[in-house]
Design an enzyme around this catalytic site. Structure first.
Site, mmCIF file in Angstrom:
data_model
loop_
_atom_site.group_PDB
_atom_site.id
_atom_site.type_symbol
_atom_site.label_atom_id
_atom_site.label_comp_id
_atom_site.label_asym_id
_atom_site.label_seq_id
_atom_site.Cartn_x
_atom_site.Cartn_y
_atom_site.Cartn_z
ATOM 1 N N LYS A 29 82.548 20.382 48.876
ATOM 2 C CA LYS A 29 83.477 19.647 50.254
ATOM 3 C C LYS A 29 82.635 20.452 51.751
ATOM 4 C CE LYS A 29 86.183 16.732 47.512
ATOM 5 N NZ LYS A 29 87.511 16.185 47.049
ATOM 6 N N GLN A 71 93.589 18.957 48.041
ATOM 7 C CA GLN A 71 92.719 18.323 46.889
ATOM 8 C C GLN A 71 94.055 18.288 45.247
ATOM 9 O OE1 GLN A 71 89.351 18.176 46.130
ATOM 10 N NE2 GLN A 71 90.291 17.395 44.235
ATOM 11 N N ASP A 130 90.358 9.962 52.610
ATOM 12 C CA ASP A 130 91.138 9.724 51.200
ATOM 13 C C ASP A 130 91.405 8.187 50.994
ATOM 14 O OD1 ASP A 130 89.689 11.687 49.030
ATOM 15 O OD2 ASP A 130 91.467 13.060 49.022
#
Ligand code: NAD
Length: 305
Positions: A59, A103, A126
């Site tokens: 990422k 994460q 997200d």
């Protein structure tokens, strides 16, 4: 007129993801030139999980490739929930950061839900905050952050079938908050007639056979067989499963999806491979969401992907 089926079109996720990333790069440089705003993303990782470290590193690399300001916060496994919430609070208030990603999974002593709901919805790239879930659920797709995997899957479907799915039947196998449910909402917002199937569904093969669009997000290797597929259907395989591959040598493994690709490709109209399908699109959509967050913060028009 009878048409001969010579196998499904393969939807190339790598190529499509490159397309999305190229558009993100161009829009990032426009945004910087016109407003001086550089999209900023903060990725937070807690603990040593090797798979999570690989995801986070990729990422970061992709964000730098897009021209973003990219920061990674690596916290030790024993970090307290309070310290993590403090970090999120400071990122929430940092004007150089437009997207915050924590994460998952987090260590057991930390309440994941609490952490996710602490991220301000405007930086929740997200798409897991209740505000963004609620916007998607009420059809306010344009102002929501949509979770990256279903968002990427939806672009693959749109490139195949167009943005209006009126009259088409979709079956989503899997009802997770990260993939299945948001996927179903996106399909519904595009006018498809949607059924969500899951582990308690009766006669799944028969239900799957009704689908013009079949999305598999289960986590069971090659569960969806060729005779579950309606001829000509668009098949999106979200699953990523590692299985033994003795044919490659002792102890070797390979990645497969939730769909038996070899069988399904003979029947489907279009299909995503694993690897090289939905996976690359997921990270591209994270970049797209971060750019959108920066455009909103700068008050400029949002690019459409
Ligand atoms: P999950 O475990 O949270 O949800 C799985 C869902 O499948 C559940 O709703 C369950 O009811 C359903 N299910 C389980 N067994 C079933 C069965 N026998 N028949 C029908 N339904 C069944 O998983 P998830 O997070 O939604 O992920 C699903 C898959 O997608 C996994 O393989 C995961 O690795 C993969 N994934 C890929 C990406 C990507 O970037 N490509 C992103 C996220 C998840």
């Amino acid at each position: 007129m009878a048409t001969e089926t010579s196998g499904a079109k393969v939807i190339d996720g790598k190529l499509l993801a490159e397309d999305v990333v190229a558009a993100v790069k161009a829009a990032t440089s426009d945004l910087l030139n016109t407003t001086g705003t550089k999209p900023g993303i903060a990725v937070v990782i807690v603990g040593e999980d090797p798979a999570s470290q690989v995801y986070v590193a990729s990422k970061g690399r992709k964000a730098r490739e897009c021209g973003f300001h990219s920061v990674q916060h690596t916290l030790t496994e024993d970090t307290s929930e309070a310290d993590l919430l403090d970090l999120i609070d400071s990122l929430n208030n940092d004007p150089a950061i437009h997207g915050i990603l924590v994460q998952l999974p987090l260590p057991k002593h930390i309440d994941e839900g609490r952490v996710i709901q602490t991220i301000v919805p405007d930086k929740d790239v997200d798409g897991f905050h209740y505000i963004n879930v609620g916007k998607l659920g009420t059809g306010a797709v344009d102002s929501a952050f949509v979770p990256c995997t279903p968002a990427g899957s939806m672009i693959m479907i749109e490139r195949q079938l167009g943005r209006d799915l009126s009259g088409l039947t979709a079956v989503v196998i899997g009802r997770s908050n990260i993939v299945g449910k948001p996927m179903a909402n996106l399909l519904l917002a595009a006018n498809a007639t949607v059924t969500v199937a899951h582990s308690r569904t009766k006669d799944l093969p028969a239900l799957a056979r009704t689908a013009d669009i079949l999305v598999a997000a289960v986590g069971r290797p090659q569960m969806v067989k060729g005779d579950w597929i309606k001829p000509g259907a668009t098949v999106i395989d979200v699953g990523i499963n590692r299985i033994d591959a003795p044919e490659k040598g002792e102890g070797k493994t390979r990645l497969v999806g939730d769909v038996d690709y070899a069988e399904a490709a003979k029947v489907a109209g279009a299909i995503t491979p694993v690897p090289g399908g939905v996976g690359p699109m997921t990270i591209a959509m994270l970049m797209a969401n971060t750019l959108v967050a920066a455009c909103r913060a700068a008050g400029v028009q949002i690019p459409k992907f």
